[in-house]
Motif scaffolding. Structure first.
Motif, PDB file in Angstrom:
ATOM      1  N   LEU A  65      -9.440  -2.184   6.466  1.00  0.00           N
ATOM      2  CA  LEU A  65     -10.218  -2.917   5.540  1.00  0.00           C
ATOM      3  C   LEU A  65      -9.410  -3.466   4.420  1.00  0.00           C
ATOM      4  N   MET A  66     -10.293  -3.631   3.263  1.00  0.00           N
ATOM      5  CA  MET A  66      -9.775  -4.091   2.034  1.00  0.00           C
ATOM      6  C   MET A  66     -11.025  -4.637   2.125  1.00  0.00           C
ATOM      7  N   VAL A  67     -11.177  -3.746   0.470  1.00  0.00           N
ATOM      8  CA  VAL A  67     -12.163  -3.336  -0.168  1.00  0.00           C
ATOM      9  C   VAL A  67     -12.041  -3.991  -1.280  1.00  0.00           C
ATOM     10  N   GLU A 105      -8.382   9.522  -4.410  1.00  0.00           N
ATOM     11  CA  GLU A 105      -9.199  10.583  -3.226  1.00  0.00           C
ATOM     12  C   GLU A 105      -8.783  10.513  -2.407  1.00  0.00           C
ATOM     13  N   ALA A 106      -8.775   9.013  -2.076  1.00  0.00           N
ATOM     14  CA  ALA A 106      -9.683   8.119  -0.614  1.00  0.00           C
ATOM     15  C   ALA A 106      -8.471   8.077   0.086  1.00  0.00           C
ATOM     16  N   GLU A 161      -8.343   2.324   6.661  1.00  0.00           N
ATOM     17  CA  GLU A 161      -8.932   2.600   7.480  1.00  0.00           C
ATOM     18  C   GLU A 161     -10.307   2.530   7.005  1.00  0.00           C
ATOM     19  N   ALA A 162     -10.882   1.837   8.333  1.00  0.00           N
ATOM     20  CA  ALA A 162     -12.383   1.381   7.909  1.00  0.00           C
ATOM     21  C   ALA A 162     -13.303   2.384   7.272  1.00  0.00           C
ATOM     22  N   GLU A 163     -13.431   3.563   8.482  1.00  0.00           N
ATOM     23  CA  GLU A 163     -13.827   5.019   7.386  1.00  0.00           C
ATOM     24  C   GLU A 163     -13.523   5.199   6.338  1.00  0.00           C
ATOM     25  N   GLN A 164     -12.386   5.762   6.084  1.00  0.00           N
ATOM     26  CA  GLN A 164     -12.036   5.877   4.770  1.00  0.00           C
ATOM     27  C   GLN A 164     -12.261   5.118   3.969  1.00  0.00           C
ATOM     28  N   VAL A 165     -12.247   3.817   3.729  1.00  0.00           N
ATOM     29  CA  VAL A 165     -12.821   2.415   3.190  1.00  0.00           C
ATOM     30  C   VAL A 165     -14.172   2.831   2.833  1.00  0.00           C
ATOM     31  N   ALA A 208     -16.492   4.990   3.725  1.00  0.00           N
ATOM     32  CA  ALA A 208     -16.790   6.150   2.862  1.00  0.00           C
ATOM     33  C   ALA A 208     -16.170   6.586   1.236  1.00  0.00           C
ATOM     34  N   ALA A 209     -14.654   5.746   1.009  1.00  0.00           N
ATOM     35  CA  ALA A 209     -14.881   5.902  -0.527  1.00  0.00           C
ATOM     36  C   ALA A 209     -15.794   4.899  -1.117  1.00  0.00           C
ATOM     37  N   VAL A 210     -16.331   3.399  -0.471  1.00  0.00           N
ATOM     38  CA  VAL A 210     -17.269   2.402  -0.825  1.00  0.00           C
ATOM     39  C   VAL A 210     -18.548   3.967  -1.398  1.00  0.00           C
ATOM     40  N   SER A 211     -18.965   3.707  -0.590  1.00  0.00           N
ATOM     41  CA  SER A 211     -20.157   4.567  -0.832  1.00  0.00           C
ATOM     42  C   SER A 211     -20.311   5.690  -1.453  1.00  0.00           C
TER      43      SER A 211
END
Length: 92
Positions: free
Chosen positions: A3-5, A30-31, A47-51, A53-56
């Motif tokens: 993903l890209m945020v 940090e992510a 990766e999706a889970e990484q992105v 979690a970082a967005v939250s």
């Protein structure tokens, strides 16, 4: 899935980096995401889970640091887009 945020925090301050912008950058660093800073926002890939979690974390920490508005857009990257789009519709 990758993903890209893309995000922007406000209010904008031209003389210095506001605390909410510093917090946002710290979170994506940090992510361990691939970060690209642009003139109107910041993008980060991973990766999706990484992105996700970082967005939250980004939302919580930038609000705590004084952001009054946060704009976020998330896009699916690469082959994941082609696999989900009928006959490549909507892919680049």
């Amino acid at each position: 899935m990758r993903l890209m945020v893309e995000f922007t925090t406000e209010p904008f301050e031209l003389d210095t980096f506001p605390e909410h912008a510093v917090a946002a950058r710290r979170v994506v660093d940090e992510a361990d995401l691939e970060v690209a800073v642009g003139p109107f926002g910041t993008g980060a890939k991973g990766e999706a889970e990484q992105v996700l979690a970082a967005v939250s974390k980004l939302l919580r920490e930038t609000l705590d640091a004084g952001a009054t508005r946060i704009s976020v857009q998330i896009s699916v990257l690469g082959e994941d887009v082609k696999a989900k789009s009928p006959e490549g519709v909507g892919t680049q």
